[in-house]
Design an enzyme around this catalytic site. Sequence first.
Site, short mmCIF file in Angstrom:
data_model
loop_
_atom_site.label_atom_id
_atom_site.label_comp_id
_atom_site.label_asym_id
_atom_site.label_seq_id
_atom_site.Cartn_x
_atom_site.Cartn_y
_atom_site.Cartn_z
N SER A 429 0.82 -1.22 0.00
CA SER A 429 0.00 0.00 0.00
C SER A 429 0.85 1.26 0.00
O SER A 429 0.34 2.32 -0.31
CB SER A 429 -0.98 0.03 1.18
OG SER A 429 -0.60 -0.83 2.20
N HIS A 450 -3.34 -3.52 -6.09
CA HIS A 450 -3.70 -3.06 -4.75
C HIS A 450 -5.17 -3.32 -4.45
O HIS A 450 -6.06 -2.65 -4.98
CB HIS A 450 -3.37 -1.56 -4.65
CG HIS A 450 -3.52 -1.00 -3.27
ND1 HIS A 450 -3.91 0.28 -3.01
CD2 HIS A 450 -3.33 -1.58 -2.06
CE1 HIS A 450 -3.95 0.49 -1.71
NE2 HIS A 450 -3.61 -0.63 -1.11
N GLU A 462 -6.62 -1.27 -7.52
CA GLU A 462 -5.77 -0.34 -8.26
C GLU A 462 -4.67 -1.17 -8.93
O GLU A 462 -3.94 -1.88 -8.24
CB GLU A 462 -5.10 0.66 -7.31
CG GLU A 462 -6.04 1.70 -6.73
CD GLU A 462 -5.29 2.70 -5.84
OE1 GLU A 462 -5.13 3.85 -6.24
OE2 GLU A 462 -4.86 2.30 -4.74
N ASN A 500 -5.02 6.18 -1.64
CA ASN A 500 -4.40 6.63 -0.40
C ASN A 500 -3.79 8.02 -0.54
O ASN A 500 -3.72 8.78 0.41
CB ASN A 500 -3.34 5.64 0.08
CG ASN A 500 -4.00 4.43 0.74
OD1 ASN A 500 -5.11 4.54 1.27
ND2 ASN A 500 -3.34 3.29 0.69
P1 NAD Z 1 -0.52 -9.44 7.57
O1 NAD Z 1 0.49 -9.15 8.59
O2 NAD Z 1 -1.90 -9.77 8.00
O3 NAD Z 1 -0.03 -10.65 6.67
C1 NAD Z 1 1.26 -10.77 6.18
C2 NAD Z 1 1.54 -12.26 6.02
O4 NAD Z 1 2.73 -12.42 5.28
C3 NAD Z 1 1.74 -12.99 7.36
O5 NAD Z 1 0.86 -14.09 7.41
C4 NAD Z 1 3.18 -13.41 7.31
O6 NAD Z 1 3.40 -14.65 7.95
C5 NAD Z 1 3.40 -13.52 5.82
N1 NAD Z 1 4.80 -13.49 5.41
C6 NAD Z 1 5.82 -12.78 5.93
N2 NAD Z 1 6.94 -13.05 5.23
C7 NAD Z 1 6.61 -13.92 4.26
C8 NAD Z 1 7.35 -14.60 3.27
N3 NAD Z 1 8.65 -14.40 3.12
N4 NAD Z 1 6.68 -15.42 2.44
C9 NAD Z 1 5.36 -15.62 2.59
N5 NAD Z 1 4.64 -15.04 3.55
C10 NAD Z 1 5.26 -14.20 4.37
O7 NAD Z 1 -0.51 -8.20 6.58
P2 NAD Z 1 -1.65 -7.70 5.60
O8 NAD Z 1 -2.45 -6.67 6.31
O9 NAD Z 1 -2.31 -8.83 4.97
O10 NAD Z 1 -0.78 -6.90 4.53
C11 NAD Z 1 -0.10 -7.54 3.50
C12 NAD Z 1 0.23 -6.53 2.41
O11 NAD Z 1 -0.96 -5.94 1.92
C13 NAD Z 1 1.09 -5.38 2.89
O12 NAD Z 1 1.96 -5.02 1.86
C14 NAD Z 1 0.10 -4.27 3.14
O13 NAD Z 1 0.64 -2.99 3.01
C15 NAD Z 1 -0.89 -4.53 2.02
N6 NAD Z 1 -2.23 -4.00 2.24
C16 NAD Z 1 -2.83 -4.12 3.45
C17 NAD Z 1 -4.10 -3.63 3.64
C18 NAD Z 1 -4.80 -3.75 4.96
O14 NAD Z 1 -5.78 -3.04 5.19
N7 NAD Z 1 -4.37 -4.66 5.83
C19 NAD Z 1 -4.78 -3.03 2.56
C20 NAD Z 1 -4.16 -2.95 1.33
C21 NAD Z 1 -2.87 -3.45 1.18
#
Ligand code: NAD
Length: 717
Positions: A429, A450, A462, A500
């Site tokens: 993000s 995204h 996106e 964003n």
């Molecule tokens: P999260 O912490 O819930 O999940 C991340 C996951 O990635 C975890 O389960 C972790 O174990 C795993 N992980 C870490 N290293 C890894 C690897 N090397 N290989 C495979 N898995 C691995 O995070 P999230 O909220 O799901 O966010 C994930 C991405 O999405 C981020 O880049 C975040 O910026 C983006 N994002 C999040 C949101 C939101 O609202 N949460 C919205 C849009 C985008």
Amino acid sequence: MLFQGDSLRCDWIEPGIAELCFDSSGSVNKFDRSTLNEFRQAVDALKATDDLRGVLVTSQKEQFIVGADITEFLGLFAAPEAQLRQWLKDANAIFNDFEDLPVPSVVAINGIAFGGGMEMCLACDIRVAATSAQVGLPETKLGLIPGFGGTTRLPRLIGADNAIEWIAGGAPVRPEDALKAGAVDAVVAPEALKDAALRMLKSAITGDIDWKGRREQKKGPLKLPMLEAQMSFATSRAYVLSKAGKNYPAPLTAIDVIEKAAGMARDEALSVEADGFVKVAKTEVARSLITIFLNDQVLKKQAKSAAKQAKPVQRMAVLGAGIMGGGIAYQAAVKGMPVVMKDIREEALQLGLSEAAKHLQKRVDKGRLTVEKMAETLNRIVPTLKYAEVADADVVVEAVVENPKVKDAVLAETEALLREDAILASNTSTISITRLAKNLKRPDKFCGMHFFNPVHRMPLVEVIRGEQTSDETIAQVVALAAAMGKSPIVVNDCPGFYVNRVLFPYFKAFNMLLRDGADFRQIDKVMEKWGWPMGPAYLLDVVGIDTGYHATAVMAEGFPDRMARDFRSALDVLYENERFGQKNGRGFYAYEPDKKGKPKKQLDETVFDLLKPVCGSPREFSEQEIIERMMLPMLIEVVRCVEEGIVATVAEADLGLIYGLGFPPFRGGPLRYIDSLGIKTIVDMADKYAELGVMYQPTEGMRQMAAEGRGFYPKHA
Ligand code: NAD
């Protein structure tokens, strides 16, 4: 041949029996001006015959008639009231003349008959539907009410209660349900449709079916005892208001029209309908909702053309089984796509799967999914801890933790495994796509994808183009997002991308208001009343105060002139005090799980002491001042994104915020909203706040547009 036009024809099929067949030279049958014109001529031709005994109405297309031509609406509704009323009068005169033919008419509904298409069916004496048909009057979803007799004929046919449910709800109705309600007289297999309809027509001709009695019922006043009627209208009014809300006047207008016309015969009732139609057609709400519909068509067209260029995705993989990765895998599986879900922790995989199972179980409980289909869907998600299993994916979406170092390592390792033609996309993000591409060997095959949280509910994706992303990659990912049931917009890389980038000035405006002595509860209340699903304090709690804090830093670095802060803010204080919002039960508000386990928002008085040092001495803010100070920075940033080509079209700019943030649909989107006030009003409004800094400065482009009296959308004179 009785009549031959571009959209319909009328010919004898048996002695005395004419077939009026809708068969547009375009892709679908719809009521545009020229079709109405031809309908007039066909009815006149039928009226002029001496030996007519019955009329069969059919469609040669896959759908019956999809409705009126919405692309003509904005031009039409901009006309003076008298002209609009005349248009309705002329159109209804055709439907009435058709209905009044001295012979029975039967319609064979083979596919979709919505809006004007359904009103065509209602003008017939008898309706036979194929099992493949769908009927309905969705006009209120566009801020309108039916205008070709729908509010008049439907209640007289199926009763006021049912008609209100159909019209105010606007949902499509399946043929079995239409049969139960009495809106159609028979449902048959598609291949038997025409024969069945013809047989019924012949029974009507011989008098075995009392078509005259049924026609009289449609044309006479509604049969409802007075007291019962009053009760029924009052109950539906309260229900509809609670569902649609006061910002959407069309459903209530439909009820008003049905009630007012209840004691009237057809022609008088149609005139009440026309009054109601003109009233809603002239509202900003209708204009906004129609604009959204047309913009959505633009997006669908783009996705379709992308799909033509792209190879279909057979297998996809998601890296990370967290909130987002799990959601993305679930969404792909629901849409029938096999998906490998990779994480580094077994418990994350289990959580991802159990979340997916929970969503599916809800659909099973509601009767929308069978247990077998649920199992099939779950089986499409293949959880794994091993990289090797993603190797044969066509597209891999990375959704691991938001940490550039981790992402760099994960992306490089994945790229090395993939086929040369496979695509890698990141759900980041805040990290620049161009920057993430620097470590990759095939930056042309890399872009942002995204999604928004919660993935299964938020319609927007996106698709972010980095400096080296190829057009094919964009097309492939746009097509994939559409295949996953999402609405993709294409965005050029910049901090915050599009959604964003325009959200954070709004958050900064919020922090500035608190600094200047406003109460966050009042701001939330005002912005929710303005139409947002939740106010900014509540939204920050839901997004996560920590996430908001980190993203604020990224945005401040990206756009220091307007997004950096020179004051300590409420967000800083909450972050430092580890009040991360809903996720740990405390943010601006406090959260306790309710009976269903969902976090329930409560007031937590302790927050006021905490915020005191960064909030100015309390002062009164008018609603208008709050709205202006909150909305201007967002609106101006949207315009900047359009001017800089971050988004290519006005349609994407407006739908991006409606689908990604829940911008109030009745306002049509940020640019449509600016147009509705006039860009000059916005510029003048912003100039009042010049002392608040660059974030409130309109762009030169805006000033020029204001001087020239231009808007973002074409003006319909
Ligand atoms: P999260 O912490 O819930 O999940 C991340 C996951 O990635 C975890 O389960 C972790 O174990 C795993 N992980 C870490 N290293 C890894 C690897 N090397 N290989 C495979 N898995 C691995 O995070 P999230 O909220 O799901 O966010 C994930 C991405 O999405 C981020 O880049 C975040 O910026 C983006 N994002 C999040 C949101 C939101 O609202 N949460 C919205 C849009 C985008």
